[in-house]
Design a protein around this motif. Sequence first.
Motif, PDB file in Angstrom:
ATOM      1  N   GLU A  34       0.835  -1.208   0.000  1.00 15.65           N
ATOM      2  CA  GLU A  34       0.000   0.000   0.000  1.00 15.65           C
ATOM      3  C   GLU A  34       0.875   1.266   0.000  1.00 15.65           C
ATOM      4  OE1 GLU A  34      -3.163  -0.321  -0.511  1.00 15.65           O
ATOM      5  OE2 GLU A  34      -3.385   1.875  -0.488  1.00 15.65           O
ATOM      6  N   LEU A  35       1.964   1.217   0.769  1.00 16.71           N
ATOM      7  CA  LEU A  35       2.872   2.377   0.833  1.00 16.71           C
ATOM      8  C   LEU A  35       3.570   2.605  -0.512  1.00 16.71           C
ATOM      9  CD1 LEU A  35       4.392   1.689   4.377  1.00 16.71           C
ATOM     10  CD2 LEU A  35       3.014   3.685   3.752  1.00 16.71           C
ATOM     11  N   VAL A  36       3.885   1.513  -1.215  1.00 19.82           N
ATOM     12  CA  VAL A  36       4.517   1.633  -2.539  1.00 19.82           C
ATOM     13  C   VAL A  36       3.480   2.149  -3.548  1.00 19.82           C
ATOM     14  CG1 VAL A  36       5.632   0.364  -4.428  1.00 19.82           C
ATOM     15  CG2 VAL A  36       6.246  -0.142  -2.063  1.00 19.82           C
ATOM     16  N   ALA A  37       2.250   1.651  -3.435  1.00 17.41           N
ATOM     17  CA  ALA A  37       1.183   2.061  -4.364  1.00 17.41           C
ATOM     18  C   ALA A  37       0.912   3.561  -4.264  1.00 17.41           C
ATOM     19  CB  ALA A  37      -0.093   1.278  -4.070  1.00 17.41           C
ATOM     20  N   THR A  38       1.039   4.123  -3.052  1.00 15.65           N
ATOM     21  CA  THR A  38       0.736   5.547  -2.868  1.00 15.65           C
ATOM     22  C   THR A  38       1.988   6.418  -2.927  1.00 15.65           C
ATOM     23  OG1 THR A  38       0.820   5.179  -0.474  1.00 15.65           O
ATOM     24  CG2 THR A  38      -1.355   5.138  -1.493  1.00 15.65           C
ATOM     25  N   GLY A  39       3.125   5.825  -3.255  1.00 11.99           N
ATOM     26  CA  GLY A  39       4.357   6.588  -3.435  1.00 11.99           C
ATOM     27  C   GLY A  39       5.076   6.956  -2.151  1.00 11.99           C
ATOM     28  N   LYS A  40       4.547   6.535  -0.997  1.00 12.54           N
ATOM     29  CA  LYS A  40       5.184   6.923   0.280  1.00 12.54           C
ATOM     30  C   LYS A  40       6.465   6.129   0.531  1.00 12.54           C
ATOM     31  CE  LYS A  40       1.124   8.934   2.310  1.00 12.54           C
ATOM     32  NZ  LYS A  40       0.223   8.735   1.148  1.00 12.54           N
ATOM     33  N   VAL A  41       6.561   4.986  -0.152  1.00 10.85           N
ATOM     34  CA  VAL A  41       7.807   4.207  -0.127  1.00 10.85           C
ATOM     35  C   VAL A  41       8.216   3.948  -1.574  1.00 10.85           C
ATOM     36  CG1 VAL A  41       8.784   1.920   0.348  1.00 10.85           C
ATOM     37  CG2 VAL A  41       7.463   3.087   2.122  1.00 10.85           C
ATOM     38  N   ALA A  42       9.507   4.108  -1.847  1.00  9.98           N
ATOM     39  CA  ALA A  42      10.045   3.730  -3.160  1.00  9.98           C
ATOM     40  C   ALA A  42      10.951   2.514  -2.976  1.00  9.98           C
ATOM     41  CB  ALA A  42      10.834   4.887  -3.765  1.00  9.98           C
ATOM     42  N   HIS A 286       3.634  15.565  -1.322  1.00 13.67           N
ATOM     43  CA  HIS A 286       2.594  14.531  -1.212  1.00 13.67           C
ATOM     44  C   HIS A 286       3.091  13.250  -0.542  1.00 13.67           C
ATOM     45  CE1 HIS A 286       0.816  17.370  -3.997  1.00 13.67           C
ATOM     46  NE2 HIS A 286       1.903  17.236  -4.728  1.00 13.67           N
ATOM     47  N   GLY A 287       3.981  13.406   0.437  1.00 17.21           N
ATOM     48  CA  GLY A 287       4.431  12.235   1.201  1.00 17.21           C
ATOM     49  C   GLY A 287       5.522  11.424   0.523  1.00 17.21           C
ATOM     50  N   ALA A 288       6.100  11.948  -0.563  1.00 13.09           N
ATOM     51  CA  ALA A 288       7.178  11.213  -1.245  1.00 13.09           C
ATOM     52  C   ALA A 288       8.400  11.106  -0.332  1.00 13.09           C
ATOM     53  CB  ALA A 288       7.565  11.937  -2.540  1.00 13.09           C
ATOM     54  N   PRO A 289       9.172  10.025  -0.467  1.00 13.81           N
ATOM     55  CA  PRO A 289      10.385   9.858   0.346  1.00 13.81           C
ATOM     56  C   PRO A 289      11.353  11.034   0.171  1.00 13.81           C
ATOM     57  CG  PRO A 289       9.904   7.845  -0.871  1.00 13.81           C
ATOM     58  CD  PRO A 289       8.953   8.878  -1.370  1.00 13.81           C
ATOM     59  N   PHE A 290      12.044  11.377   1.255  1.00 10.70           N
ATOM     60  CA  PHE A 290      12.951  12.536   1.253  1.00 10.70           C
ATOM     61  C   PHE A 290      14.390  12.064   1.471  1.00 10.70           C
ATOM     62  CE2 PHE A 290      13.367  17.168   3.046  1.00 10.70           C
ATOM     63  CZ  PHE A 290      13.831  17.595   1.810  1.00 10.70           C
ATOM     64  N   TYR A 291      15.261  12.547   0.613  1.00 11.99           N
ATOM     65  CA  TYR A 291      16.672  12.137   0.562  1.00 11.99           C
ATOM     66  C   TYR A 291      17.504  13.396   0.784  1.00 11.99           C
ATOM     67  CZ  TYR A 291      20.816  10.302  -2.072  1.00 11.99           C
ATOM     68  OH  TYR A 291      22.061   9.901  -2.497  1.00 11.99           O
ATOM     69  N   VAL A 292      18.182  13.492   1.933  1.00 10.60           N
ATOM     70  CA  VAL A 292      18.878  14.748   2.246  1.00 10.60           C
ATOM     71  C   VAL A 292      20.394  14.601   2.276  1.00 10.60           C
ATOM     72  CG1 VAL A 292      16.940  15.769   3.502  1.00 10.60           C
ATOM     73  CG2 VAL A 292      18.612  14.383   4.760  1.00 10.60           C
ATOM     74  N   LEU A 293      21.047  15.682   1.874  1.00 11.17           N
ATOM     75  CA  LEU A 293      22.503  15.754   1.936  1.00 11.17           C
ATOM     76  C   LEU A 293      22.836  16.547   3.195  1.00 11.17           C
ATOM     77  CD1 LEU A 293      24.805  16.642  -1.024  1.00 11.17           C
ATOM     78  CD2 LEU A 293      25.275  17.459   1.252  1.00 11.17           C
ATOM     79  N   GLY A 294      23.291  15.866   4.239  1.00 12.33           N
ATOM     80  CA  GLY A 294      23.442  16.516   5.544  1.00 12.33           C
ATOM     81  C   GLY A 294      22.142  16.412   6.306  1.00 12.33           C
ATOM     82  N   PRO A 295      21.457  17.516   6.650  1.00 10.20           N
ATOM     83  CA  PRO A 295      21.900  18.901   6.543  1.00 10.20           C
ATOM     84  C   PRO A 295      23.179  19.196   7.350  1.00 10.20           C
ATOM     85  CG  PRO A 295      19.543  18.788   7.010  1.00 10.20           C
ATOM     86  CD  PRO A 295      20.075  17.413   7.140  1.00 10.20           C
ATOM     87  N   ILE A 296      24.032  19.994   6.718  1.00  8.59           N
ATOM     88  CA  ILE A 296      25.280  20.456   7.329  1.00  8.59           C
ATOM     89  C   ILE A 296      24.905  21.657   8.200  1.00  8.59           C
ATOM     90  CG2 ILE A 296      27.468  21.602   6.755  1.00  8.59           C
ATOM     91  CD1 ILE A 296      27.486  19.809   4.160  1.00  8.59           C
ATOM     92  N   VAL A 297      25.066  21.521   9.534  1.00  8.53           N
ATOM     93  CA  VAL A 297      24.442  22.503  10.433  1.00  8.53           C
ATOM     94  C   VAL A 297      25.305  23.723  10.757  1.00  8.53           C
ATOM     95  CG1 VAL A 297      22.839  20.833  11.443  1.00  8.53           C
ATOM     96  CG2 VAL A 297      25.104  21.149  12.484  1.00  8.53           C
ATOM     97  N   THR A 298      26.568  23.707  10.314  1.00  8.89           N
ATOM     98  CA  THR A 298      27.393  24.913  10.402  1.00  8.89           C
ATOM     99  C   THR A 298      28.435  24.864   9.283  1.00  8.89           C
ATOM    100  OG1 THR A 298      29.075  26.112  11.678  1.00  8.89           O
ATOM    101  CG2 THR A 298      28.765  23.812  12.252  1.00  8.89           C
TER     102      THR A 298
END
Length: 433
Positions: A34-42, A286-298
């Motif tokens: 279900e999570l793959v069908a709705t794009g919340k998991v890739a 729309h709930g798509a998975p998020f892929y972050v670089l860092g965040p570098i905090v300083t």
Amino acid sequence: MYSTQMEAAKKGIVTKEIKRVAEKEKIDEKVLMELVATGKVAIPANKNHKMLDPEGVGKGLSTKINVNLGISRDCADVDKEMEKVKTAIDMKAHAIMDLSSYGKTHEFRERLVQTSTAMIGTVPIYDAMGFYDRDIKDITPKEFLDVVKKHAEDGVDFMTIHAGLNRETVEIFKRNKRLTNIVSRGGSLLYAWMELNNRENPFYEYYDQLLDICREYDVTLSLGDALRPGSINDSTDICQIKELMTLGELTLRAWEKDVQIIIEGPGHMSIDEIEANMILQKKLCHGAPFYVLGPIVTDIAPGYDHITSAIGGAIAATHGADFLCYVTPAEHLRLPTLDDMKEGIIASRIAAHAADIAKNVKGARDWDNEMSKARKEIDWNKMFDLALDSEKAKRYREESSPEHEDSCTMCGKICAMRTMNKVMANESLTLSE
Ligand SMILES: C[C@H]1O[C@@H](n2cnc3c(N)ncnc32)[C@H](O)[C@@H]1O
Ligand SMILES: Cc1ncc(COP(=O)(O)O)c(N)n1
Ligand code: SF4
Ligand SMILES: [Zn+2]
């Protein structure tokens, strides 16, 4: 029959990839479907990547980490990069991005696809110049798409495409001064192409053709953040948010064609802005998975950016980021060595695991509790086995041997663990000098 994991999931088919991911995450197959069908998991899994042991990226799953490697003009030793690939897989990287940006990268990519059980990502625009051996200005939109097609045929599981940098966003960028302009490599190349040719971003203009290629091979589109902040001064500005809004629109267009989506995100950002950024991404995309670089905090710690980004990564993943792009101590300084890569992997695995504990990911705490039990029982071998970096833990202890085997040189005879174990077991104890 189905063409992508998303199409299969929409049709109620539990693929072997869904089965495998559900097993690894210890969750129900139907829930995952279900999570793959709705794009919340890739589940990035190119049909031509035969070696792949698939991973899920997204809601409710453990936080994944990515290792960047690949040759550059100044460091072009393919064998050294292959050694990094083997080590990265041994150190449990979930994904490897080949960011090669020099010469004919095909040979390295082929070896990578044949070797890697981890999912593989690329940024096709990096490859375009070497592939055609000509100035970026003169590469045509069709030629850009042909590089994407080539990578898709080769078996690449996810590709970074900076499709959100369109003319409208470029106008906003020009009106709103930044301290560090554009730091995304792909973003800066595209900006140059658009300005030199006075044309729309080809990946935005021909997005439908791009989706057709992705659908055919089941390539997951990792929508790149060309306007991610390159300094804490620039974060959460109108440029970054406008691009994110466009990525949200492109997400829905991809899902209509059953193409899986991951969204790429910042970047340099102070700690207090991280949570809001995670909420904004999940809402706007729309709930798509998020892929972050860092965040570098300083911005002030070159040489230690695995630490500045592990701090940010742990906070980001606690608040919704699903996938951490590792940063090494070499960031902002040089191409990473093998040792830089190892430190980067350890740092991002710590960040991911710390967030998994906070997010209550299934089984995450068990590892910590086992370690704590081994500590209480002063079971050194168990502690080494469980350590994220067993080799370092062993070496530190060997280099500093205590009088009592059941303590360490920090406290020696007055080891708190040892004292308490004896007192609580009513054993005799002498603590005098
Ligand atoms: C987008 C991210 O990719 C990293 N990056 C770019 N090219 C390479 C490479 N060949 N090897 C390792 N990391 C790389 C940058 O350091 C930046 O953090
Ligand atoms: C999370 C994330 N963001 C961006 C990139 C691409 O790098 P660039 O945008 O510099 O081409 C990446 N590999 N991972
Ligand atoms: S300074 Fe180094 S890391 Fe930064 S954009 Fe230039 S080449 Fe890349
Ligand atoms: Zn930076």
